[in-house]
Write a protein that holds these residues in place. Structure first.
Motif: not given
Lengths: 420, 393
Positions: A320, A325, A328
């Motif tokens: 990622t 991040r 996510h």
């Protein structure tokens, strides 16, 4: 590694964990010079057969003074005073609390009354009003979530005055926390999910809010990793004793982390949703956690990004891009809620609109959002949230959490002070 | 992460670390219902100024203090009755140890004597010490010169060695104002002993995740802040972090089994003037090579507290163990640049002869870990085999 200018860390509770941990209780009580304990629990725990398991494990070495199972869902003063009377009449010399947060809080309250030999528990309410060690207290959590077995707080309601009184003192901490997977094996999937999300919220808020320190960070990281690795496994295989032990240990680690590093706006709103609409605490935490992280992302996005590692593993983290991040990690929590919703047949709620009362009515009517925001403004955890909260923002976050829509981060009021 | 089937962990030590930590001292005593502390210190070790700083923390408290600041560097058993008399005659109800080493040993032993009497002072060698019950409040004001042993339940009065969780201090205060500008070699020695203890606790399968959290904290603090603690800028702040790491390592060490580095390092110290921490640092990379062959995933996880989330996640699983070992070697190099007396790269460089090493090995090696110990010693003797895959003959 972030080291604040000043911090404190403390957890003196002797944590004993394992598949045969209950059998160690007689020796542990003996070490505290206690031989005649009173067991405090609730009817649900008794009905699940957990007290029978406990008694079978400890009665060869311990003479039980009394078993009291009449603890309500919210610990209250009347119950505390009644149980203190039973303790005295039975000549007990220790307390064993078997249950969730309310049972352990009730036992903490009883311990104050019997140790200080008083009739009025309320004179010890507030912070630091105890000055000496109390009677031995063993806490055996039957839900892997609250972390009450390692915290120094108890909340006892006084229904006569319509108040919930907090008690905080290091002397309230149990002497021993016993984590045995047999105590959580029969927990239904929906409750397993909600309580584990409560523990996950403790760990994540401890890691991302203002009072973090190196010790709380290490405890929180381990808790998040254990929950990430074991929650869905346990939902799918409820008899998985290793997974159950891992969740119980994670809840304790998270309890240690948040009792030293405090929590933020997820709890600020969650406490109020519980108070105004009687939504179970774990359910509120699961729903609000992604919103709390989203709201604070401009302040602590770098910390939220780090959560992707324990939540999704090194491979996902490495694949990622750095600037995505944090988003996510939040998506991973939403995805976890979605999976739990599916695996529990819809009993794990993803947003407040989804929660219904037994009569089918909405548990959190949309009109209650204003009242929830009003109440949240007085919650103590508001102090530790990275972004300064105001009422309008709380209403906005609650509205999105009610409908299940992602937060519009452009509308978040952004303070200037950045967190390192 | 795989959990052991059963484990327990208890750390009764509270940590107060950072600016103005000392100002919390009266309040922490009061929380434990103590109002007449006896301050123990070694004036020659930390200087009169630091002792006055501790006394100043009580300025507005109204408490009566007892002070004994003439403790020697090496504790003699005949001092204990003197301290006991001072404590009792002064009407004291608690102890504050300012410093490390003999001061903390004296404070722990005194606490045992005044709380549990002579029966609490049984030597623990060869058998488990009986529980003396709760002791009086014991506060620790940390300074440089320790190694984390202060946070354990071990103590010695110069003749007898005690071991009980009851001996662990109640609170440790780590305040920048108490960071003495001492000898860098002592700072490094203490930090390396603590680091080896933390690494061995981290790798101890039976210790459980709570112990691991303390070991993780200790490793991160020591590795990240020790080089800075040897430089001029921000020295005190970095020293606070290192000492906090030492305390965390002490807690983890007391909760786990003593490892090969600890046992060998202590044994080898008898044959050399080199600091024990330096000997343990020579052994540590070879311990990691050996442990990495047995449980590579566990050793690779040591990378996390050293480098943080990003580099840990971005390092391929196969490279985590060698990267960890390489970082430890880089860390020792970084420390060496600040030292006059360097950490040797091998036991041979440390001046230890084969005969001396073999004597220590034959004395301490008597168990299932003998083969591992032999390979670690083989590697550490000349340090040439590290990470080359060359096996022990």
């Amino acid at each position: 590694m972030y080291v604040p200018g000043y911090y404190e860390f403390f957890c003196p509770v002797n944590t004993v964990a394992g598949h045969q941990a209950l059998e160690k209780i007689p020796r542990l009580l003996g070490g505290l010079n206690a031989h005649h304990p009173m067991i405090i629990t609730d009817k649900g725990v008794v009905a699940a057969g957990l007290v029978d398991i406990l008694l079978a494990a400890i009665t060869p070495g311990v003479r039980i003074g009394a078993v009291e199972d009449d603890v309500p869902t919210d610990s209250d003063l009347k119950t505390v005073n009644r149980l203190a009377g039973v303790y005295r009449e039975s000549g007990c010399d220790a307390l064993v609390a078997v249950g969730g947060g309310s049972v352990i809080d009730t036992a903490k309250g009883v311990n104050v009354v019997v140790s200080e030999n008083v009739d009025d528990l309320m004179q010890f309410s507030g912070a630091g009003n105890l000055t000496r060690p109390l009677k031995p207290l063993v806490a055996i959590p039957t839900t892997a979530g609250t972390g009450s077995e390692v915290t120094f707080v108890a909340v006892i309601a006084d229904p006569a005055r319509n108040l919930k009184m907090p008690f905080t003192s290091y002397f309230l901490m149990p002497d021993i926390a016993v984590l045995d997977p047999r105590m959580t094996l029969t927990l239904p999937p929906a409750i397993t999910a909600a309580t584990a999300m409560d523990a996950l919220t403790h760990a994540i808020e401890a890691y991302t809010c203002l009072a973090k320190n190196p010790f709380s960070d290490a405890h929180a990281q381990l808790a998040i990793e254990l929950i990430g690795q074991n929650l869905l496994k346990v939902i799918n295989e409820p008899d998985n004793a290793d997974g159950r032990l891992a969740l119980a240990v994670a809840a304790s680690l998270a309890g240690v982390a948040f009792s030293n590093a405090m929590v933020g706006m997820v709890h600020t709103l969650g406490h109020s949703v519980g108070a105004v609409c009687s939504v179970p605490h774990g359910t509120s935490m699961a729903i609000l956690l992604p919103y709390g992280l989203e709201y604070n992302m401009h302040k602590n996005g770098h910390l939220t990004a780090q959560l992707l590692l324990p939540l999704s593993g090194a491979r996902v983290y490495a694949q990622t891009p750095a600037h995505l991040r944090a988003q996510h990690a939040i998506a991973a929590i939403r995805q976890l809620n979605q999976r739990l919703h599916q695996e529990t047949g819809g009993r794990h709620a993803r947003f407040f609109k989804e929660i219904t009362s037994p009569d089918g009515s909405a548990r959190v009517p949309v009109e209650s959002i204003e009242a929830i925001a009003d109440k949240a403004m007085g919650d103590g955890s508001i102090l530790y949230n990275p972004e300064e909260l105001d009422r309008d923002d709380l209403v906005m976050v609650m509205s999105h959490a009610w409908a299940g829509t992602p937060l519009d981060r452009d509308l978040v009021k952004k303070g200037r002070l950045q967190i390192r | 992460m795989r959990l052991p089937d059963d484990f327990s962990f208890c750390c009764p030590l509270k940590t107060n670390c950072g600016s103005h930590a000392l100002s919390h001292l009266p309040m922490e005593l009061s929380t434990l219902n103590a109002h007449a502390p006896l301050i123990l210190a070694n004036r020659d070790q930390i200087g009169k100024k630091r002792i006055n700083t501790v006394i100043d923390a009580f300025k507005t408290s109204g408490l009566t203090l007892g002070i004994y600041d003439r403790l020697p560097n090496r504790l003699q058993p005949d001092l204990m009755p003197v301290l006991t008399r001072i404590y009792r005659d002064g009407g004291c109800d608690s102890i504050i140890a300012v410093g490390s080493g003999s001061v903390v040993d004296a404070a722990k032993c005194l606490n045992m004597l005044v709380s549990a009497g002579d029966h609490g002072m049984q030597d623990d060698s060869g058998r488990e010490m009986s529980d003396p019950g709760p002791l009086r409040p014991l506060m620790l004001v940390a300074t440089t010169g320790g190694n984390g042993d202060e946070a354990t339940g071990y103590a010695s009065d110069g003749a007898r060695r005690l071991g009980s969780p009851r001996l662990i201090p109640n609170v440790v205060f780590i305040d920048p104002v108490m960071m003495v500008k001492g000898d860098d070699q002592d700072v490094v020695d203490g930090a390396l002993i603590a680091l080896a203890h933390a690494v061995e606790a981290f790798l101890d399968d039976s210790a459980g995740p709570m112990c691991r959290a303390y070991a993780h904290t200790a490793i991160g603090l020591i590795v990240n802040f020790l080089p800075g603690a040897l430089r001029k800028s921000n020295r005190r702040k970095n020293l606070c972090a290192v000492i906090n790491g030492q305390m965390a390592a002490g807690c983890a060490f007391f909760a786990s089994l003593p490892g090969i580095c600890h046992v060998l390092g202590t044994g080898l110290k008898e044959w050399t003037d080199l600091p024990r921490g330096f000997l343990m640092a020579i052994l540590l990379p070879h311990l990691l090579v050996e442990a990495g062959a047995l449980q590579p995933e566990r050793v690779g996880e040591l990378l996390y507290p050293i480098v943080g989330t990003d580099i840990f996640a971005l390092t391929a699983a196969d490279f985590k163990t060698p990267r960890t070992i390489a970082l430890f070697l880089e860390f020792f190099d970084a420390v060496n640049t600040e030292l006059v007396l360097k950490i040797p790269s091998s036991l041979e460089d440390a001046g230890l002869t084969d005969d001396q090493i073999e004597r220590v090995q034959s004395r301490v090696g008597n168990g299932p870990a003998d083969d591992h110990m032999a390979r670690i010693i083989y590697g550490a003797r000349q340090s040439a085999t590290l990470m080359t895959g060359q096996s022990c003959p």
